[in-house]
Write an enzyme that holds these catalytic residues in place. Structure first.
Site, PDB file in Angstrom:
ATOM      1  N   HIS A 233       0.821  -1.205   0.000  1.00 26.32           N
ATOM      2  CA  HIS A 233       0.000   0.000   0.000  1.00 26.32           C
ATOM      3  C   HIS A 233       0.864   1.268   0.000  1.00 26.32           C
ATOM      4  CE1 HIS A 233      -3.575   2.443   1.407  1.00 26.32           C
ATOM      5  NE2 HIS A 233      -2.596   3.171   1.913  1.00 26.32           N
ATOM      6  N   GLU A 234       1.816   1.325   0.914  1.00 28.27           N
ATOM      7  CA  GLU A 234       2.633   2.534   1.028  1.00 28.27           C
ATOM      8  C   GLU A 234       3.517   2.741  -0.197  1.00 28.27           C
ATOM      9  OE1 GLU A 234       1.891   4.632   3.120  1.00 28.27           O
ATOM     10  OE2 GLU A 234       0.764   3.428   4.563  1.00 28.27           O
ATOM     11  N   HIS A 237       1.770   4.636  -2.843  1.00 34.64           N
ATOM     12  CA  HIS A 237       1.912   6.085  -2.728  1.00 34.64           C
ATOM     13  C   HIS A 237       3.268   6.533  -3.276  1.00 34.64           C
ATOM     14  CE1 HIS A 237      -1.751   6.586  -0.530  1.00 34.64           C
ATOM     15  NE2 HIS A 237      -1.336   5.936   0.546  1.00 34.64           N
TER      16      HIS A 237
END
Length: 325
Positions: A233-234, A237
């Protein structure tokens, strides 16, 4: 609530005066703010470096929360910069990234030698890299671990942003814009991790990277977030993606939501694995919420996909801000 006409009229007059004043006072202020965001669209405040660690409850129950939630104004500034960068590249016929190998530098931040003190073994790091490759390789991206270092530092171990993050990253970060630095620690406060956006690198290269809770790696104790997809997920980004619920139901590939056309609109984060959740209803918003997308907040066992549109955005962002930088 009913009010007497006299007081209602008086209130209306006062409200009108305030509104009139705001036209002349706040509009220039807002314009200046947006211009400032445009000049510093990679402000690390998007990524929690302004957080006051002392106010965090280190024992808070873990629920997926990623603090990379830019405001509408911050998104507008970043997207304007992205558009300008893409235009410059088109004029120079720069090469386009459509995948590639990302070198990974892993920084284990611990408070001692045991696993419970954050000193995760190499085997768990290897498993985490495998999880990343399972998620990203269908879209042409693979991650290659080139180095692991270990640092015992009590302040960095519980760091959740702010001055301790700056110190940690200035001391440890390696590589170029195209290289991923992962820091694992015990940030506490219920946080699982955070990341910087690609546009951050130009003005603050040392701050670039991803920070994750050490117990969120495969085999960790942060259930139901212990299968490795906090890092997935990170890194999304870090590759330029917003949350699937960015902007709520304001869904558009160019002017709202997560700016990806093939992720269904979503009013708010989804938790657990709520099958058939439909938070943006009506003919403008067909389909259920993208609860299996890596950029939502669902459990690790529920996440399993990026979309073709997200792949295109990651490629374009990597080209604009990381390739050859």
């Amino acid at each position: 609530m009913k009010r007497k006409l006299f007081f209602g009229a008086l209130f209306a007059t006062f409200a009108f005066a305030l509104a009139l004043a705001s036209v002349f006072v706040s509009e220039p202020a807002i314009k200046a703010q947006v211009e400032e965001k445009g000049r510093a669209s990679d402000d690390q405040r998007l990524d929690r470096t302004d957080r006051d660690d002392s106010k965090l409850d280190k024992s808070a129950k873990i629920e997926r929360y990623c603090p990379v939630n830019p405001t509408e104004e911050e998104v507008a500034a970043m997207e304007a910069d992205f558009k300008a960068e893409r235009s410059r590249q088109a004029e120079s016929f720069a090469p386009e990234a459509t995948g590639g190998v990302v070198n990974v530098y892993w920084h284990v931040i611990n408070n001692g030698t045991s696993l419970g003190q954050g000193n995760i073994p190499s085997s768990q790091i290897t498993e985490q890299i495998n999880v990343l490759n399972t998620a990203y390789s269908p879209w042409g991206w693979t991650f290659h671990l080139v180095a692991t270092d270990r640092t015992t530092n009590a302040s960095w171990y519980t760091c959740s942003g702010g001055s301790c993050e700056t110190q940690m990253k200035n001391a440890l970060r390696q590589g170029s814009a195209a290289d991923l630095n992962i820091y694992s620690n015990n940030m506490g406060g219920g946080l699982l991790g955070w990341a910087t956006f690609p546009s951050s690198y130009a003005s603050q290269p040392k701050m670039d990277g991803v920070v994750i809770l050490f117990s969120s790696v495969p085999g960790g104790t942060a259930a139901p977030y212990n299968l490795g997809d906090t890092a997935t997920h990170e890194i999304g980004h870090w590759m330029g993606l917003y949350h699937t619920f960015q902007g709520g139901c304001a869904k558009s590939a160019t002017g709202g939501g997560d700016l990806v056309s093939d992720t269904n609109a979503e009013r708010s984060p989804a938790y657990g694995c709520p099958v058939n959740r439909d938070s943006c209803s009506g003919p403008r918003f067909p389909g259920f919420d993208p609860i299996t997308n890596f950029m939502d907040y669902t459990d690790d066992s529920c996440m399993n996909a990026f979309s073709k549109g997200q792949d295109g955005r990651m490629d374009a962002m990597f080209t604009a801000y990381r390739l050859g930088k």
